[in-house]
Design a protein around this motif. Structure first.
Motif, PDB file in Angstrom:
ATOM      1  N   LEU A  26       0.755  -1.150  -0.021  1.00 47.65           N
ATOM      2  CA  LEU A  26      -0.002   0.035  -0.112  1.00 47.65           C
ATOM      3  C   LEU A  26       0.963   1.240  -0.050  1.00 47.65           C
ATOM      4  O   LEU A  26       0.573   2.139  -0.665  1.00 47.65           O
ATOM      5  CB  LEU A  26      -0.750   0.256   1.114  1.00 47.65           C
ATOM      6  CG  LEU A  26      -1.843  -1.010   1.068  1.00 47.65           C
ATOM      7  CD1 LEU A  26      -2.893  -1.120   2.414  1.00 47.65           C
ATOM      8  CD2 LEU A  26      -3.181  -0.667   0.092  1.00 47.65           C
ATOM      9  N   ASP A  30       0.947   3.947  -2.786  1.00 51.01           N
ATOM     10  CA  ASP A  30       0.713   5.644  -2.646  1.00 51.01           C
ATOM     11  C   ASP A  30       1.719   6.307  -3.373  1.00 51.01           C
ATOM     12  O   ASP A  30       1.668   7.245  -3.633  1.00 51.01           O
ATOM     13  CB  ASP A  30       0.814   5.722  -0.966  1.00 51.01           C
ATOM     14  CG  ASP A  30       0.055   6.998  -0.526  1.00 51.01           C
ATOM     15  OD1 ASP A  30      -1.048   7.281  -1.305  1.00 51.01           O
ATOM     16  OD2 ASP A  30       0.703   7.452   0.350  1.00 51.01           O
ATOM     17  N   SER A  33       1.150   6.828  -6.871  1.00 48.56           N
ATOM     18  CA  SER A  33      -0.325   7.633  -7.046  1.00 48.56           C
ATOM     19  C   SER A  33       0.259   8.953  -7.327  1.00 48.56           C
ATOM     20  O   SER A  33      -0.104   9.576  -8.116  1.00 48.56           O
ATOM     21  CB  SER A  33      -1.065   7.489  -5.946  1.00 48.56           C
ATOM     22  OG  SER A  33      -0.852   8.105  -4.966  1.00 48.56           O
ATOM     23  N   VAL A  55      -8.776   8.476  -0.048  1.00 45.69           N
ATOM     24  CA  VAL A  55      -9.005   7.034  -0.313  1.00 45.69           C
ATOM     25  C   VAL A  55     -10.252   6.641   0.462  1.00 45.69           C
ATOM     26  O   VAL A  55     -10.486   6.599   1.321  1.00 45.69           O
ATOM     27  CB  VAL A  55      -7.632   6.300   0.292  1.00 45.69           C
ATOM     28  CG1 VAL A  55      -8.010   4.897   0.030  1.00 45.69           C
ATOM     29  CG2 VAL A  55      -6.461   6.667  -0.384  1.00 45.69           C
ATOM     30  N   SER A  58      -9.155   0.377  -0.850  1.00 45.55           N
ATOM     31  CA  SER A  58      -8.051  -0.372  -1.373  1.00 45.55           C
ATOM     32  C   SER A  58      -8.385  -1.801  -1.228  1.00 45.55           C
ATOM     33  O   SER A  58      -8.444  -2.122  -0.025  1.00 45.55           O
ATOM     34  CB  SER A  58      -6.586   0.100  -0.815  1.00 45.55           C
ATOM     35  OG  SER A  58      -6.388   1.414  -1.301  1.00 45.55           O
ATOM     36  N   THR A  87     -10.730   4.911  -9.874  1.00 45.19           N
ATOM     37  CA  THR A  87     -10.153   3.761  -9.224  1.00 45.19           C
ATOM     38  C   THR A  87      -8.874   3.630 -10.132  1.00 45.19           C
ATOM     39  O   THR A  87      -8.810   3.511 -11.380  1.00 45.19           O
ATOM     40  CB  THR A  87     -10.839   2.468  -9.305  1.00 45.19           C
ATOM     41  OG1 THR A  87     -12.053   2.700  -8.845  1.00 45.19           O
ATOM     42  CG2 THR A  87     -10.356   1.201  -8.829  1.00 45.19           C
ATOM     43  N   VAL A 102      -2.879  -4.033  -6.539  1.00 45.70           N
ATOM     44  CA  VAL A 102      -3.611  -3.201  -5.703  1.00 45.70           C
ATOM     45  C   VAL A 102      -4.705  -2.156  -6.448  1.00 45.70           C
ATOM     46  O   VAL A 102      -4.032  -1.559  -7.446  1.00 45.70           O
ATOM     47  CB  VAL A 102      -2.620  -2.135  -4.870  1.00 45.70           C
ATOM     48  CG1 VAL A 102      -3.451  -1.237  -3.960  1.00 45.70           C
ATOM     49  CG2 VAL A 102      -1.499  -2.765  -4.061  1.00 45.70           C
ATOM     50  N   HIS A 103      -5.942  -2.254  -6.194  1.00 43.38           N
ATOM     51  CA  HIS A 103      -6.839  -1.498  -6.499  1.00 43.38           C
ATOM     52  C   HIS A 103      -7.272  -0.288  -5.627  1.00 43.38           C
ATOM     53  O   HIS A 103      -7.486  -0.891  -4.457  1.00 43.38           O
ATOM     54  CB  HIS A 103      -8.110  -2.336  -7.089  1.00 43.38           C
ATOM     55  CG  HIS A 103      -7.763  -3.300  -7.919  1.00 43.38           C
ATOM     56  ND1 HIS A 103      -7.949  -3.170  -9.301  1.00 43.38           N
ATOM     57  CD2 HIS A 103      -7.486  -4.580  -7.706  1.00 43.38           C
ATOM     58  CE1 HIS A 103      -7.691  -4.245  -9.874  1.00 43.38           C
ATOM     59  NE2 HIS A 103      -7.092  -5.284  -8.813  1.00 43.38           N
ATOM     60  N   THR A 104      -7.169   0.811  -5.845  1.00 45.92           N
ATOM     61  CA  THR A 104      -7.397   2.098  -5.071  1.00 45.92           C
ATOM     62  C   THR A 104      -8.397   3.044  -5.713  1.00 45.92           C
ATOM     63  O   THR A 104      -8.139   3.503  -6.712  1.00 45.92           O
ATOM     64  CB  THR A 104      -6.118   2.871  -4.351  1.00 45.92           C
ATOM     65  OG1 THR A 104      -5.256   1.821  -3.883  1.00 45.92           O
ATOM     66  CG2 THR A 104      -6.416   3.896  -3.581  1.00 45.92           C
ATOM     67  N   THR A 105      -9.576   3.210  -4.825  1.00 47.51           N
ATOM     68  CA  THR A 105     -10.419   4.066  -5.255  1.00 47.51           C
ATOM     69  C   THR A 105     -10.426   5.421  -4.345  1.00 47.51           C
ATOM     70  O   THR A 105     -10.031   5.426  -3.269  1.00 47.51           O
ATOM     71  CB  THR A 105     -11.850   3.553  -4.957  1.00 47.51           C
ATOM     72  OG1 THR A 105     -12.021   2.397  -5.961  1.00 47.51           O
ATOM     73  CG2 THR A 105     -12.833   4.587  -5.582  1.00 47.51           C
ATOM     74  N   TYR A 106     -10.093   6.428  -5.156  1.00 47.96           N
ATOM     75  CA  TYR A 106     -10.017   7.864  -4.755  1.00 47.96           C
ATOM     76  C   TYR A 106     -11.296   8.719  -4.897  1.00 47.96           C
ATOM     77  O   TYR A 106     -11.947   8.457  -6.041  1.00 47.96           O
ATOM     78  CB  TYR A 106      -8.859   8.752  -5.372  1.00 47.96           C
ATOM     79  CG  TYR A 106      -7.693   8.110  -5.169  1.00 47.96           C
ATOM     80  CD1 TYR A 106      -6.833   8.557  -3.936  1.00 47.96           C
ATOM     81  CD2 TYR A 106      -7.270   7.481  -6.181  1.00 47.96           C
ATOM     82  CE1 TYR A 106      -5.693   7.891  -3.796  1.00 47.96           C
ATOM     83  CE2 TYR A 106      -5.672   6.740  -6.121  1.00 47.96           C
ATOM     84  CZ  TYR A 106      -5.019   6.888  -4.816  1.00 47.96           C
ATOM     85  OH  TYR A 106      -3.798   6.337  -4.822  1.00 47.96           O
TER      86      TYR A 106
END
Length: 128
Positions: A26, A30, A33, A55, A58, A87, A102-106
Motif C-alpha cells: 500500500l 501511494d 499515485s 482514499v 484499497s 479507481t 492493488v486497486h485503490t479508489t479515490y
C-alpha cells in the motif's frame, strides 16, 4: 496511459524470512499515485487543493512475494472513472513477475463529502 515508480526493497520492509510485509504494498501504491496524478498534469498539491481526493477503498491481490534485495516496479494506470471517484490499478512487479495488484479508489471531496470532479479534472482522468 500508465506510469511506473520503482525502488529497491529495503530490509525494514521485510519480515525475518526476508519477505515484504503486506502493508508495504500500500505504501508503494501511494508512492506511485503521486507520480500517476502528476502524469495527468495534476501534481498532488494542485489536485489536493482543487478536489481534495481521499482514499475510499484499497484491495490487494497477492501472486508472489517480493523479497529483500529485489527491486519493485509499480505500474499505475487508470482503471475506472466515476462521477466523484477514480479507481487506479497498481501492479507491483519484480522483473516480469507480478507480486501484487492493488486497486485503490479515490473520491473527490469538499468539506468531507463526495463531490463531482471539476470538468477539466474529469477530462484528464478519462484521457489517462
Amino acid at each position: 496511459m500508465s506510469v511506473t515508480w520503482s525502488a529497491p526493497v529495503r530490509f525494514v520492509e521485510c519480515d525475518q524470512q526476508g519477505v515484504v510485509f503486506n502493508a508495504h504494498y500500500l505504501v508503494w501504491a501511494d508512492e506511485a499515485s503521486a507520480l500517476w496524478w502528476a502524469s495527468l498534469g495534476l501534481p498532488w498539491q494542485e489536485i489536493a487543493a482543487r478536489a481534495d481526493p481521499v482514499v475510499k477503498a484499497s484491495t490487494l491481490e497477492w501472486s508472489s512475494p517480493a523479497r529483500y534485495g529485489d527491486t519493485v516496479a509499480v505500474e499505475a494506470e487508470t482503471e475506472r472513472v466515476g462521477r466523484t471517484s477514480v479507481t487506479v490499478r497498481f501492479t507491483v512487479r519484480v522483473g516480469e513477475r507480478v507480486c501484487c495488484v492493488v486497486h485503490t479508489t479515490y473520491v473527490g471531496t469538499a468539506g468531507g463529502a463526495p463531490v463531482p470532479w471539476p470538468d477539466d479534472v474529469r477530462e484528464r482522468l478519462t484521457a489517462g
